[in-house]
Write a protein that holds these residues in place. Structure first.
Motif, mmCIF file in Angstrom:
data_model
loop_
_atom_site.group_PDB
_atom_site.id
_atom_site.type_symbol
_atom_site.label_atom_id
_atom_site.label_comp_id
_atom_site.label_asym_id
_atom_site.label_seq_id
_atom_site.Cartn_x
_atom_site.Cartn_y
_atom_site.Cartn_z
ATOM 1 N N LYS A 25 90.621 63.677 58.952
ATOM 2 C CA LYS A 25 90.141 62.286 58.994
ATOM 3 C C LYS A 25 88.616 62.458 59.558
ATOM 4 N N ARG A 26 87.596 61.621 59.142
ATOM 5 C CA ARG A 26 86.267 61.773 59.632
ATOM 6 C C ARG A 26 85.930 60.196 59.741
ATOM 7 N N GLU A 27 85.285 60.109 60.920
ATOM 8 C CA GLU A 27 84.643 58.491 61.425
ATOM 9 C C GLU A 27 83.269 58.518 61.167
ATOM 10 N N PHE A 28 83.088 57.305 60.948
ATOM 11 C CA PHE A 28 81.430 57.067 60.868
ATOM 12 C C PHE A 28 81.289 55.712 61.245
ATOM 13 N N ALA A 51 84.560 63.701 52.532
ATOM 14 C CA ALA A 51 83.205 64.202 52.108
ATOM 15 C C ALA A 51 82.418 63.066 51.498
ATOM 16 N N LEU A 52 82.959 61.814 51.247
ATOM 17 C CA LEU A 52 82.338 60.834 50.895
ATOM 18 C C LEU A 52 80.724 60.441 51.572
ATOM 19 N N ILE A 53 80.714 60.563 52.936
ATOM 20 C CA ILE A 53 79.586 60.562 53.577
ATOM 21 C C ILE A 53 78.671 61.522 53.612
ATOM 22 N N THR A 63 76.602 50.574 51.532
ATOM 23 C CA THR A 63 77.852 49.629 51.514
ATOM 24 C C THR A 63 79.320 50.291 51.373
ATOM 25 N N VAL A 64 79.978 49.830 52.270
ATOM 26 C CA VAL A 64 81.394 50.257 52.446
ATOM 27 C C VAL A 64 82.592 49.520 51.785
ATOM 28 N N GLU A 86 89.889 51.662 56.776
ATOM 29 C CA GLU A 86 89.842 52.987 55.916
ATOM 30 C C GLU A 86 89.089 52.973 54.640
ATOM 31 N N ALA A 87 87.980 53.713 54.679
ATOM 32 C CA ALA A 87 86.893 53.639 53.546
ATOM 33 C C ALA A 87 87.449 54.215 52.596
ATOM 34 N N TRP A 88 87.299 54.003 51.490
ATOM 35 C CA TRP A 88 87.585 54.681 49.982
ATOM 36 C C TRP A 88 86.382 54.728 49.165
ATOM 37 N N LYS A 89 85.394 53.981 49.357
ATOM 38 C CA LYS A 89 84.132 54.494 48.544
ATOM 39 C C LYS A 89 82.937 53.751 49.307
ATOM 40 N N ILE A 90 81.687 54.715 49.347
ATOM 41 C CA ILE A 90 80.635 54.366 49.884
ATOM 42 C C ILE A 90 79.373 54.467 48.853
ATOM 43 N N GLU A 91 78.525 53.380 48.852
ATOM 44 C CA GLU A 91 77.570 53.220 47.821
ATOM 45 C C GLU A 91 76.297 53.214 48.688
#
Length: 120
Positions: A25-28, A51-53, A63-64, A86-91
């Motif tokens: 996991k990775r947090e932000f 790796a999305l971040i 936008t998360v 739980e993020a699944w897409k970051i724009e």
């Protein structure tokens, strides 16, 4: 759970944690300025989404898209509950990919008459 979105400035990013052999996991954290005080919201990326971040910098507007997740855990006959976003897409504009092809430049500080050493 339904899909949710949140938009704000990237405030903090953490390294990927290998929790177990099969789970990472990775947090932000993003800062959302609504109302009188800013909110700092922590999100979690899991498994192949960690790796999305990558490519974003602190201060970037993002936008998360995320799901609301909750689980119970029994410890010493007490049930503890955990809630994760739980993020699944970051724009957003990743570093080096800003509109116009150039990285933003810092504005020069605005000086007032009080900023000089003139005696009058």
């Amino acid at each position: 759970m339904s899909n949710y979105t949140a938009t704000g400035r990237l405030h903090e990013m953490y390294d990927t944690q290998q929790v177990s052999e099969k789970f990472s996991k990775r947090e932000f954290v993003i800062e959302i300025k609504e109302g009188q005080y800013p909110e700092h919201i922590k999100f979690q990326l899991v498994q192949d989404k960690t790796a999305l971040i990558d490519g974003f910098r602190i201060g970037d507007e993002i936008t998360v898209n995320f799901n609301l997740r909750g689980r119970g855990f029994v410890k010493n006959n007490d049930t503890l509950y955990f809630t994760n976003l739980e993020a699944w897409k970051i724009e957003g504009n990743k570093t080096g990919q800003r509109a116009g092809g150039a990285a933003p430049q810092k504005a020069a500080p605005i000086k007032s008459d009080d900023d000089n050493d003139l005696p009058f």
